[in-house]
Design a protein around this motif. Structure first.
Motif, PDB file in Angstrom:
ATOM      1  N   ALA A  24      24.983  -5.444 -14.156  1.00 39.72           N
ATOM      2  CA  ALA A  24      23.727  -6.162 -14.379  1.00 39.72           C
ATOM      3  C   ALA A  24      22.542  -5.221 -14.202  1.00 39.72           C
ATOM      4  O   ALA A  24      21.569  -5.278 -14.960  1.00 39.72           O
ATOM      5  CB  ALA A  24      23.637  -7.343 -13.424  1.00 39.72           C
ATOM      6  N   ALA A  53      23.599  -8.064 -21.727  1.00 39.88           N
ATOM      7  CA  ALA A  53      23.694  -9.097 -20.699  1.00 39.88           C
ATOM      8  C   ALA A  53      24.930  -9.963 -20.924  1.00 39.88           C
ATOM      9  O   ALA A  53      25.661 -10.302 -19.983  1.00 39.88           O
ATOM     10  CB  ALA A  53      22.433  -9.949 -20.702  1.00 39.88           C
ATOM     11  N   VAL A  84      27.874  -8.044 -19.747  1.00 38.33           N
ATOM     12  CA  VAL A  84      27.961  -7.988 -18.290  1.00 38.33           C
ATOM     13  C   VAL A  84      28.625  -9.250 -17.765  1.00 38.33           C
ATOM     14  O   VAL A  84      29.535  -9.207 -16.930  1.00 38.33           O
ATOM     15  CB  VAL A  84      26.544  -7.841 -17.698  1.00 38.33           C
ATOM     16  N   TRP A  85      28.206 -10.343 -18.308  1.00 38.18           N
ATOM     17  CA  TRP A  85      28.725 -11.617 -17.849  1.00 38.18           C
ATOM     18  C   TRP A  85      30.179 -11.781 -18.282  1.00 38.18           C
ATOM     19  O   TRP A  85      31.061 -12.110 -17.486  1.00 38.18           O
ATOM     20  CB  TRP A  85      27.828 -12.725 -18.403  1.00 38.18           C
ATOM     21  N   SER A 145      32.756  -9.671 -16.323  1.00 39.93           N
ATOM     22  CA  SER A 145      32.796  -9.644 -14.857  1.00 39.93           C
ATOM     23  C   SER A 145      34.076 -10.298 -14.358  1.00 39.93           C
ATOM     24  O   SER A 145      34.659 -11.126 -15.020  1.00 39.93           O
ATOM     25  CB  SER A 145      31.605 -10.380 -14.286  1.00 39.93           C
ATOM     26  N   ALA A 169      18.266 -13.559 -19.516  1.00 37.59           N
ATOM     27  CA  ALA A 169      19.611 -13.114 -19.905  1.00 37.59           C
ATOM     28  C   ALA A 169      20.201 -12.199 -18.834  1.00 37.59           C
ATOM     29  O   ALA A 169      21.361 -12.351 -18.439  1.00 37.59           O
ATOM     30  CB  ALA A 169      19.557 -12.400 -21.250  1.00 37.59           C
ATOM     31  N   ILE A 170      19.376 -11.293 -18.323  1.00 40.16           N
ATOM     32  CA  ILE A 170      19.905 -10.359 -17.313  1.00 40.16           C
ATOM     33  C   ILE A 170      20.170 -11.085 -16.003  1.00 40.16           C
ATOM     34  O   ILE A 170      21.232 -10.951 -15.387  1.00 40.16           O
ATOM     35  CB  ILE A 170      18.910  -9.205 -17.087  1.00 40.16           C
ATOM     36  N   GLY A 171      19.181 -11.882 -15.577  1.00 41.02           N
ATOM     37  CA  GLY A 171      19.367 -12.607 -14.326  1.00 41.02           C
ATOM     38  C   GLY A 171      20.576 -13.530 -14.398  1.00 41.02           C
ATOM     39  O   GLY A 171      21.391 -13.594 -13.465  1.00 41.02           O
ATOM     40  N   HIS A 172      20.708 -14.199 -15.503  1.00 45.04           N
ATOM     41  CA  HIS A 172      21.839 -15.101 -15.706  1.00 45.04           C
ATOM     42  C   HIS A 172      23.154 -14.334 -15.638  1.00 45.04           C
ATOM     43  O   HIS A 172      24.118 -14.772 -15.001  1.00 45.04           O
ATOM     44  CB  HIS A 172      21.670 -15.781 -17.057  1.00 45.04           C
ATOM     45  N   ALA A 173      23.158 -13.186 -16.311  1.00 43.53           N
ATOM     46  CA  ALA A 173      24.384 -12.385 -16.303  1.00 43.53           C
ATOM     47  C   ALA A 173      24.754 -11.975 -14.883  1.00 43.53           C
ATOM     48  O   ALA A 173      25.912 -12.068 -14.464  1.00 43.53           O
ATOM     49  CB  ALA A 173      24.198 -11.157 -17.183  1.00 43.53           C
ATOM     50  N   ALA A 174      23.744 -11.547 -14.132  1.00 40.49           N
ATOM     51  CA  ALA A 174      24.018 -11.132 -12.754  1.00 40.49           C
ATOM     52  C   ALA A 174      24.517 -12.324 -11.941  1.00 40.49           C
ATOM     53  O   ALA A 174      25.494 -12.227 -11.193  1.00 40.49           O
ATOM     54  CB  ALA A 174      22.752 -10.556 -12.127  1.00 40.49           C
ATOM     55  N   TYR A 175      23.843 -13.436 -12.130  1.00 44.44           N
ATOM     56  CA  TYR A 175      24.196 -14.625 -11.352  1.00 44.44           C
ATOM     57  C   TYR A 175      25.608 -15.097 -11.700  1.00 44.44           C
ATOM     58  O   TYR A 175      26.412 -15.405 -10.816  1.00 44.44           O
ATOM     59  CB  TYR A 175      23.169 -15.724 -11.647  1.00 44.44           C
ATOM     60  N   ARG A 176      25.897 -15.119 -12.977  1.00 48.10           N
ATOM     61  CA  ARG A 176      27.210 -15.613 -13.390  1.00 48.10           C
ATOM     62  C   ARG A 176      28.329 -14.656 -13.029  1.00 48.10           C
ATOM     63  O   ARG A 176      29.486 -15.051 -12.908  1.00 48.10           O
ATOM     64  CB  ARG A 176      27.237 -15.877 -14.910  1.00 48.10           C
ATOM     65  N   SER A 177      27.988 -13.407 -12.911  1.00 43.53           N
ATOM     66  CA  SER A 177      29.054 -12.495 -12.506  1.00 43.53           C
ATOM     67  C   SER A 177      29.045 -12.264 -11.001  1.00 43.53           C
ATOM     68  O   SER A 177      29.601 -11.286 -10.520  1.00 43.53           O
ATOM     69  CB  SER A 177      28.963 -11.179 -13.284  1.00 43.53           C
ATOM     70  N   LEU A 214      12.232 -16.340 -11.337  1.00 45.28           N
ATOM     71  CA  LEU A 214      13.152 -15.969 -12.410  1.00 45.28           C
ATOM     72  C   LEU A 214      14.238 -17.029 -12.505  1.00 45.28           C
ATOM     73  O   LEU A 214      14.878 -17.371 -11.503  1.00 45.28           O
ATOM     74  CB  LEU A 214      13.793 -14.615 -12.095  1.00 45.28           C
ATOM     75  N   ALA A 215      14.416 -17.576 -13.693  1.00 45.02           N
ATOM     76  CA  ALA A 215      15.501 -18.538 -13.899  1.00 45.02           C
ATOM     77  C   ALA A 215      16.812 -17.770 -13.969  1.00 45.02           C
ATOM     78  O   ALA A 215      16.907 -16.740 -14.630  1.00 45.02           O
ATOM     79  CB  ALA A 215      15.269 -19.318 -15.184  1.00 45.02           C
ATOM     80  N   LEU A 216      17.789 -18.263 -13.240  1.00 42.57           N
ATOM     81  CA  LEU A 216      19.086 -17.582 -13.235  1.00 42.57           C
ATOM     82  C   LEU A 216      20.169 -18.379 -13.940  1.00 42.57           C
ATOM     83  O   LEU A 216      21.118 -17.822 -14.469  1.00 42.57           O
ATOM     84  CB  LEU A 216      19.543 -17.317 -11.789  1.00 42.57           C
TER      85      LEU A 216
END
Ligand code: NA
Ligand code: NA
Lengths: 101, 953, 87, 131, 508, 127
Positions: free
Chosen positions: C32, C80, C83-84, C87, D93-101, F76-78
């Motif tokens: 990420a 992104a 990344v998801w 994972s 998109a990045i935050g979501h990706a980090a959160y989901r992973s 930031l929306a996650l």
């Protein structure tokens, strides 16, 4: 001089990667290698005239040689098509099992 | 004309052989025999003229470019060999008609045998070196095929025979070419008529070596003897004809033919005489060691051919005429013996002297005929074999290439002949002497015996009246030895050295026969190298070695393949660096300060991409390196290229992401970098191309071509973006080809990757535009209208489940704005590309970005996802092609520009449009195939693992 | 001349920023982070292009700004997703 | 090397434009600092995408002030609009990706994002779907 | 532009047009119609090539300057005797290959069964357009483009059927060609950097006068050597060619490496003007290629493997002609190349038919096919003998001419190597003959369609017929060698003396 | 839900302008906060990740609020979950000493947005 250095770096990096086992790295290596050669070709037009060859907007006498630019444009797109196909091969190989490039 | 008619006639006979066999079955041998005999008689109608010294020739152009003609000649030597070939051929044909049973492939055998006769005639009448070689090789192949008619068990010996004789054949090719080059002609007559021309060339000696090699293989001289006994697996008529009387004499013929050229050189004798005599003795010893009648005859042939080779090597006119006579005699008695052995084999069911015995009582005629032929072989008077052997002795005595060569040669010949006497006796005694072991045997039919009888009778008659042959043998000798004193053969010479030697031969031979048990015991204990085994071992080693040579290339590691061209770059650089002149200076400043910014960025990104163990990092840093390169392109005044590079870079990255997304291993795959050698190779290659860039680029004044474009582009094409005018106008063919590449790759994706829907439906039907994952969010764009707008907090938000992943809502809503913007931008760039950065490629790449974006936002159910690559690529291709051709009716070349009123370039825009369609086709295909979900996506599979009630697909 | 120097300084600052992005891509520590660095890197490149257009006096290059914005966005979204997904 | 010849405006215009450009550059650079200094991916994303986004917008506006030609204004206007439109999508998109992973947040982070007890154990089908 | 000049585009435009049609209509047209389109296109190309050859045999060079731009600016498409010969053999091979694909295509395991996207015909058309373009263009960059137009369809064709083996082979094949193309581009850039042009006519003789041009062009030659599979740059070929569908391998063997060889000849002749200083390097490469290839062939254990290694070896023979660089040597090489394309195609067709109908190509698992499949056996035998250089087949004439050329140029050792290699060639052909067609002691072959299907030892006549026809052609080319020899000599003369070519395509 | 601001009266353009002015102010304020955080030595951040229930229902509404939150520095929306009842947003805040305050600020923004989005023609919200 700078062009030569850039070529050296890009080509060396590209070659290093194409000699790796994983196909993805090989693909990336070819991309770098391609950049290196593109720089070489543009450099072949001469690096002392650098105005974009856009008539009417620039000084004709200072314009860069347009022919190598056309060469590189063509080469980039060809390499692109082949790279996409190569990536598809990577995927096809994955679904067929095994990662032997 | 006569030699041509004889040759043509025999070819014709060969062609009719299968037909005759269809008509008459095995009896087709008789008409064929008659035909060959008739040709033989016809050939000998010329005997008078030829004896008088005339050489009948005919010549036609064949490959004038190479100086090769289809030339034939008939002189004494040729006529002698033609007579042998046709005469023995006729006898063997007649013999075959009775020999072959119903289970023999008569048509094939007759066809091949007559074909062989034709090839032999061609060989001995060829007046062109190349033609001689052609027939030589044809006899090799026909021999191979004839041996193979014995069935699969013949495969190995036939193969040995083929390879060994073909080895000689190829040597002959070399000899022929060398002699041809040395002499400046391939005309045999001219060459042998002017030996000094050839001998003056340094090619003469290598050519002689190759000639001897050719002859040695064909005539089974040491060390190539082994193929001949092996070839005995063929049926007896074939052995009699090819491997006794004719084909094995081709080597002898060759040596005789070139004697006029090489006899003056001592080396010729020094090689041939020892080689021939050694072969003669070894062959004879081996013959005496055998118990199989056919094997005895085969080894005997080797031995006799050795005597002939040695005699030719002696090179005196007498020795040559002795060789000529003995060639004739040997053909006669050996063919006879083979035919008779075949009869014994057929009647008694065995060829082993230890199983046979006493047949004289039941098969007296066969016994008599065998006896006559064997006596001739043993060199006993009054048979022709006696005369020829005596003359050979005389000939050997004349050997003078080294001190004492004559006597030594003669004594060696005596030893071989004594052995010959002994095994001749063994044949006769072994089969016919002693006590009868098989009482129920009878004399074969007369027709079966007749050919052998004729031959045996001829052997006797020509022994008594050997003088009949004198004119022809003299002529043949004179052909080889112009101005030679003819050797006159007679049965009785009076008492001379040769007669003494003959008597010694008989005595020694008889002694060997008398103590045959002891001799046999001794011989059986003797270690004898098995040529076939040696050959097989060499062959096996070769195959093994070849496997070693080829193994790395059967399934090579990609790096092993890629490293080689890369490694040649530094080699080339070093070599070129040594030879290059001093560097010219730059016509202007070649470096700008900002260049160094790019240098730093490129260095950082490339180094990172190379060393990182993270796949994503490698991907991203490669992309950054591309961005840095794009910046450099801006600095270099190439905004079009920079734009293209940027787009391509990103599209590649996104496609790579789509590919990686479907991998089970994901990004966690550990790097297995081969650092050391790879880094050295990479550095060497990089430095090479970098040095080449430094030395070879940017040091000349602006190119004329580039200047032309800058000066004329606007006037000639109406465009101001010179790069684009080059792409679509000046060098449209490059661009067109490039678009074809893109189109081909687009369709290639369809070949390579199955749509997910294909998996489900098991068909290649593309009419439906949904990929499997589109079922998850099929209502995509339209789904939002129901519910949710009441403002009530309690309303169940079911729409999200239907719409697909909630998190893509932002993307999907965003795409409603961004996709039209991208599309508009794309079309805008297409339209204005001729004047500013843009054009078919850049605009279509932007279109590709739009398509990819739609894929990421919508997961495949937007209208653009229903586009098919085929119509895009196909129509784009045809559009561009036809635009290029549209000017043909005006008499203009392909892709010539067409102006509408007002200086608008129609053609280039339509052409660009075609390019546009093809590139968009690639992106559509990529989205369609690469973007599709694989069967077991990473997330799905993870879920299935944690929820066991859901069965894995 | 001052303008040139200032622009060069700006280019230098942005160049350094890009090196930071490179560092982040290399270091991670998570994918990420790499995605973020990619996004940031594209922003820097857009800035570099804009400054170069000024520096080289070629407004035609500003087209690249629009395109780079779009492709940078596309890349970020794609990375992104990767990344998801992985994972 | 000649001075940039696109700067056709007066000194005041150049000064204003130049200042905005410099501000933009600094904002972008602050993104780099944020990327180096902030403790976890969430904070980095939160700070960097915005700082850099604002920076690039400022930079483009500055250029527009410096070179106020019609086609340049259109181009830069489109670019700014696109930037503003895409920044939030990209950062989500990045935050979501980090959160989901399941990238961990820095320990000082207050986590109140656990789903209600009734929903644990049966993640929504829509949520987990890959694209 | 005269009508003749107009015709020069035909060998490129016709297959592209057919390809476009086939792409557009692939799904809608019945298979017969699709084949008819392809056949018509290739037949038309062949006819055009024949006509161009007839016109150019006297040394005429027909040039079309694309776009009508002036000399030195336009990309020149130029047909001379050498190019026309190559066009002709491409057409003939194309027809044979289409016939083979059609006759042997149907049924399980056939090309059509594995070609579910119906890519074979359109991609073949594009490939042919690329090959023909490469033979016609007189501009180095355009040559690069046409080589790519040829290669990309080949990347696609090699992977037909999505079989994992083929995918792996395609990866190797693609990457090595991509590398070669990249090196080619680098060389091209260097040439432009030194000479300021990449047009062959303007580069004529440049490498002789300027060592920097020689060095730059050497990079191009290095890249072409990869494509031509010269040892030590050959090791991609056996793997790639031994797993592709048979019809595809046939097409590849006759076209792809030949384009590399053609370009080597052309560039060395024009740019280096046949400079004798560098010929020894080419000679060493040629001899190595001959020897390594043939040794590996002798050692290989499958029909197709043996044949693909021979491909390497035979390429050595062809390049030997370049190393000789006399009219005789070059003519020999061109004759050799033309006949070899046809002979090798025939052999590969037989190999493919055996593999498919009997289920394996491993010699150790085959045997005795001659009894059941005499047509295939005869087709193989004739072609194999021709390959080995046995008279009176065409391979003999080729070898004779080459040996003559070598001896004539006093390269006796090279001639001897060529002769020695022939023996090994025969040895390996014999290995196939005894392992596949003769000998009855082989274990029963695996059934073609898995367990339960009938073991077929029969190779259908239709599958072997095209090979037999090509074998017959080889015999004809041997017996009546002069026309092709004369044409090859004309082509060779154009290479030895390039003033005609350079004058026609270059700036005045 | 308590403490929610009602939107002011007026037509849609006016509401839009009102919202835009408010948001622009927020945007710059938040930017300054974050910039200070980044540029000054030492950490003063107080991050939180919280779950916020939304009133938004249509795709445009949800997309808009998520975008605005994400565009505003400091928030930031996650993730978006659609749980059993209302859509819920997972939000990361950089300076969230009090998570409730973070929720409130998100909801305030949503209220203002919806006030502008839903005012004149709520049935068109997903056109
Ligand atoms: Na006995
Ligand atoms: Na076998």
């Amino acid at each position: 001089m700078t062009a030569a250095i850039i070529v050296t770096v890009l080509v060396a990096g590209g070659v290093f990667l194409i000699l790796q086992r994983e196909l993805l790295r090989v693909v990336l290596g070819f991309i770098l290698l391609g950049h290196g050669v593109n720089v070489l070709i543009i450099s072949a037009g001469g690096m002392y005239h650098r105005q974009p060859p856009l008539l009417g907007q620039q000084d004709r006498a200072a314009m860069a040689d347009p022919l190598p630019q056309a060469f590189v444009l063509t080469a980039i797109v060809i390499a692109f098509a082949i790279t996409v196909y190569l990536l598809a091969l990577l995927k096809a190989g994955d679904s067929a099992g095994g990662d032997r490039p | 004309m006569l030699p041509l008619i004889v040759l043509g006639g025999s070819v014709l006979l060969a062609l009719t052989a299968p037909l005759l066999t269809r008509l008459f079955g095995r009896n087709a041998g008789y008409p064929l025999a008659a035909g060959l005999a008739a040709l033989g008689v016809y050939a000998n109608t010329s005997a008078g003229a030829i004896v008088d010294g005339e050489v009948l020739t005919a010549s036609y152009d064949w490959m004038p470019t190479l100086g090769v003609a289809f030339g034939v000649r008939m002189d004494g030597l040729s006529l002698l060999f033609v007579t042998i070939v046709l005469g023995v051929g006729a006898l063997v044909m007649a013999y075959s008609a009775r020999y072959m049973g119903d289970d023999y492939p008569a048509g094939t055998v007759y066809g091949l045998l007559t074909g062989f006769a034709a090839a032999m005639i061609g060989l001995v009448t060829a007046n062109d070196l190349v033609l001689l070689y052609v027939f030589w090789e044809i006899t090799t192949v026909l021999s191979f095929l004839l041996i193979n008619t014995a069935g699969p068990r013949a495969a190995l010996p036939a193969g040995r025979a083929l390879v060994v004789t073909a080895l000689g054949g190829f040597a002959l090719l070399g000899a022929v070419v060398m002699i041809g080059v040395a002499a400046g002609t391939t005309d045999l007559g001219v060459i042998v008529g002017n030996p000094e021309t050839v001998l003056a060339s340094p090619l003469a000696i290598p050519a002689a070596a190759l000639l001897i090699l050719a002859a040695a293989t064909k005539s089974a001289q040491l060390p190539f003897t082994f193929w001949l006994p092996g070839a005995m697996v063929a049926m007896t008529p074939i052995s009699a004809y090819l491997h006794a009387a004719t084909m094995v004499k081709a080597g002898i013929y060759l040596l005789m033919r070139f004697s006029p050229v090489y006899v003056p050189t001592t080396a010729w004798s020094m090689v041939l005489v020892p080689l021939g005599l050694l072969t003669a003795v070894v062959g004879a010893v081996l013959a005496l060691r055998e118990h199989d009648l056919k094997a005895i005859l085969a080894q005997s042939t080797v031995s006799q051919l050795g005597l002939l080779t040695a005699a030719i090597g002696v090179g005196t006119s007498y020795a040559l005429s002795a060789a000529v006579l003995h060639t004739f005699a040997h053909a006669l008695f050996k063919a006879t013996l083979f035919m008779l052995v075949g009869i014994i084999d057929k009647e008694a069911g065995s060829r082993d002297v230890r199983e046979l015995g006493g047949l004289r009582t039941v098969m007296p005629i066969t016994a008599t005929l065998t006896g006559i032929a064997a006596l001739s072989m043993a060199g006993v008077p009054p048979l022709i074999g006696f005369v020829s052997k005596e003359t050979l002795y005389e000939g050997f005595l004349e050997a003078d290439f080294a001190p004492g060569a004559g006597p030594i040669a003669a004594v060696t010949a005596v030893i071989a002949s004594a052995l010959t006497f002994a095994y001749s006796a063994r044949i006769v005694y072994g089969a016919f002497g002693g006590t009868l072991t098989q009482p129920d045997l009878y004399e074969p039919p007369k027709a079966f015996l007749a050919p052998a009888a004729v031959a045996a009778a001829l052997g006797l008659a020509l022994g008594l009246g050997v003088g009949v042959l004198n004119p022809l043998t003299d002529r043949a000798t004179t052909d080889l030895y112009p101005g030679a004193e003819p050797a006159t053969f007679a049965l009785w010479h009076g008492v001379n050295t040769a007669l003494v030697l003959s008597l010694v031969t008989f005595a020694a031979g008889y002694a060997l026969f008398h103590w045959r048990d002891r001799v046999d015991a001794l011989l059986q204990r003797m270690w004898v190298p098995d040529g076939s085994a040696v050959y097989d071992r060499i062959r096996a080693r070769l195959i093994e070695f070849g496997g070693l040579v080829g193994r790395p290339d059967v399934d090579p590691a990609p790096a092993a393949v890629l490293a080689r061209p890369v490694l040649l770059l530094p080699v080339l650089a070093v070599v070129a660096g040594i030879g290059l002149p001093a560097l010219p200076g730059y016509p202007g400043p070649a470096v700008q300060g900002l260049d160094w910014l790019v240098v730093v960025l490129v260095l950082a990104t490339v180094a990172g991409a190379a060393v990182t163990s993270s796949v994503l990092a490698a991907l991203a840093l490669t992309g950054f390196a591309g961005l840095a390169t794009a910046l450099w392109l801006l600095l270099a005044g190439a905004p079009d290229v920079a734009l293209t590079l940027l787009l391509v870079e990103v599209l590649t990255t996104v496609v790579a992401v789509l590919v990686l997304r479907g991998r089970r291993e994901g990004l966690q795959r550990p790097a297995r970098l081969r650092a050391g050698p790879a880094a050295l190779t990479a550095l060497a290659a990089g430095l090479s191309l970098g040095a080449a860039t430094f030395v070879l680029t940017g040091r000349r004044p602006p190119s004329e071509v580039g200047g032309y474009f800058l000066d004329t582009a606007q006037e000639a094409t109406g465009g101001t973006n010179v790069v684009n005018t080059i792409l679509v106008d000046f060098r449209g063919m490059d661009t067109f080809g490039e678009a074809v590449v893109v189109g081909a790759a687009a369709l290639g994706l369809l070949v390579l990757l199955r749509r997910t829907s294909d998996d489900d439906r098991g068909s290649a039907d593309h009419s439906a535009g949904h990929s499997a994952d589109s079922s998850a969010d099929s209502s995509g764009d339209s789904g939002g209208s129901s519910g949710g707008d009441t403002g009530g907090d309690a309303a169940p938000p079911r729409l999200f489940a239907r719409d697909g992943p909630a998190d893509t809502i932002v993307m999907r809503v965003g795409s409603r704005v961004l996709f039209p913007v991208m599309l508009a931008l794309s079309l805008f760039l297409l339209w204005r590309g001729h004047d500013e950065p843009g054009g078919g490629f850049i605009s279509s790449l932007v279109g590709g970005v739009a398509v990819l974006f739609l894929r990421l936002a919508h997961r495949g159910d937007a209208w653009a996802m229903r586009l098919r690559p085929e119509p895009l690529v196909g129509s784009g291709l045809l559009l561009s092609l036809l635009t290029g051709l549209a000017v043909y009716p005006l008499g203009l070349p392909f892709l010539a520009p067409v102006y509408l009123p007002g200086e608008v370039l129609l053609s280039s825009f339509v052409f660009d449009l075609g390019i546009y369609l093809m590139v968009v086709g690639l992106m559509v295909a990529a989205v369609d195939r690469i973007g599709g979900r694989t069967r077991v996506g990473p997330v799905l599979s993870r879920r299935h693992r944690t929820t066991p009630e859901v069965t894995d697909r | 001349m001052t303008a040139t120097l200032l622009l060069d300084a700006g280019l230098g600052v942005l160049g350094l920023s890009l090196l930071v992005a490179v560092y982040r891509v290399l270091r991670g520590p998570t994918d990420a982070d790499r995605g973020l660095a990619v996004d940031y890197g594209f922003v820097v490149v857009v800035g570099l292009v804009a400054l170069l257009a000024l520096r080289l006096g070629s407004t035609a290059m500003l087209d690249l700004v629009v395109v780079a914005t779009l492709v940078g966005f596309l890349t970020t979204v794609a990375v992104a997703r990767l990344v998801w997904a992985s994972s | 090397m000649s001075a940039p010849d696109v700067l056709t405006g007066g000194p005041v215009q150049n000064a204003i434009g130049g200042t905005i450009v410099a501000l933009g550059v600094l904002l972008i650079a602050s993104g780099a600092i944020g990327m180096l200094r902030l403790p976890d991916i969430y904070n980095r994303t939160n700070a960097v995408t915005k700082a850099a986004g604002l920076g690039i917008v400022a930079l483009l506006v500055g250029v527009a002030v410096l070179v106020p030609e019609p086609d340049v204004l259109i181009t830069l206007g489109v670019a700014v609009a696109l930037q503003l439109f895409t920044i939030p999508i990209a950062s989500f998109a990045i935050g979501h990706a980090a959160y989901r992973s399941d990238v961990p947040s820095t320990p000082s982070t207050l986590r109140e994002d656990a789903p209600p007890a009734s929903e644990t154990g049966s993640p929504s089908a829509a949520d987990d779907r890959d694209c | 532009m005269t009508g003749l000049e107009a015709l020069v585009i035909a060998p490129i435009a016709i297959p592209l047009f057919a390809g476009g049609l086939l792409i557009l209509l692939a799904v809608r047209l019945p298979v017969l119609a699709r084949r008819a389109v392809a056949f018509t296109a290739v037949a038309a190309c062949t006819a055009v090539a024949g006509y161009l050859l007839a016109v150019t045999a006297d040394g005429t060079v027909v040039v079309q300057r694309l776009g009508g731009w002036p000399d030195g600016i336009a990309i020149p498409l130029a047909a001379d005797a050498f190019g026309a010969v190559m066009l002709l053999v491409t057409g003939v091979l194309g027809l044979a290959c289409l016939a083979f694909a059609a006759l042997d295509g149907g049924g399980p395991g056939g090309l059509e069964a594995s070609d579910r996207t119906r890519a074979f015909l359109p991609q073949t058309m594009l490939l042919l357009a690329g090959v023909n373009g490469a033979y016609l263009t007189a501009d180095l960059f355009n040559l690069f483009v046409f080589i790519e137009v040829m290669l990309v369809p080949s990347y696609v064709l090699i992977a037909t059927g999505r079989n994992p083996e083929r995918v792996a082979a395609a990866r190797l094949y693609l990457t090595v060609n991509l590398l070669a193309s990249t090196v080619f581009l680098a060389g091209l850039g260097l040439v432009y950097g030194v000479a300021g042009t990449v047009q062959l006519g303007d580069l004529a003789g440049a490498a002789v006068s300027d060592p920097r041009v020689a060095a730059a062009t050497a990079v191009v030659l290095l890249a072409l050597s990869v494509k031509a599979a010269l040892v030590p740059l050959h090791n991609w070929l056996p793997r790639a060619y031994s797993v592709a569908p048979a019809a595809v391998t046939v097409l590849f063997s006759g076209l792809l490496t030949k384009v590399g060889v053609y370009a080597l000849f052309r560039i060395y002749a024009v740019v280096y003007d046949g400079d004798p200083r560098f010929l020894p390097v080419i000679l060493v490469a040629a001899l190595l290629t001959m020897v390594v290839g043939v040794l590996a062939a002798v050692g290989a254990g499958g029909i197709r493997q043996i044949l693909t290694f021979h491909m390497v070896s035979q390429l050595g023979y062809i390049v030997l002609g370049l190393a000789i660089f006399t009219p005789v040597g070059l003519a020999a090489a061109i004759y050799f190349m033309v006949q070899y394309v046809l002979v090798k195609a025939a052999l590969l067709m037989v190999a493919g038919a055996v593999e498919r109908h009997v289920g394996t190509g491993e010699l150790s698992r085959l045997g005795g096919l001659a009894a059941h499949s005499p047509v295939a056996a005869v087709a193989f035998a004739v072609s194999a003998l021709s390959l080995a250089g046995i008279p009176p087949l065409s391979g003999f004439v080729g070898k004779l001419a080459l040996v003559l050329g070598a001896v004539d140029a006093r390269l006796v050792a090279a001639a001897l190597v060529a002769i020695g290699v022939s023996v090994f060639t025969l040895l390996s052909m014999l290995k196939i003959w005894n392992g596949v067609f003769w000998g009855g002691d082989a274990p029963a072959p695996e059934p073609a369609g898995g367990a339960g299907t009938v073991v077929a030892l029969r190779v259908p006549v239709r599958a072997a017929a095209p090979a037999l026809v090509l074998g017959g052609l080889s015999l004809l080319l041997g017996l009546a060698a002069e026309p092709l020899l004369a044409v090859s000599t004309a082509a060779a003369n154009g290479l030895v003396d390039t003033t005609g070519y350079a004058g026609a395509v270059g700036a005045p | 839900m308590t403490g929610r601001t009602r939107a002011p009266g007026g037509g849609r353009p006016a509401a839009a302008a009102h919202f835009l002015v408010w948001f622009t102010g927020e945007f710059f304020r938040a930017n300054a906060v974050v910039l200070r955080e980044v540029l000054t030595p030492g950490h003063t951040i107080d991050p939180a990740i919280v779950r916020v229930r939304l009133r938004s229902r249509s795709m445009v509404e949800i997309a808009s609020i998520m975008s605005l939150i994400s565009l505003t520095p400091g928030t930031l929306a996650l993730n978006l979950t659609t749980g059993s009842r209302s859509p819920e947003l997972i939000v990361h805040g950089m300076h969230a000493t009090d998570p409730e305050q973070l929720r409130a600020s998100v909801q305030e923004m949503e209220d203002r947005l919806l006030a502008f989005l839903r005012r004149p023609a709520p049935e068109e919200d997903d056109a």
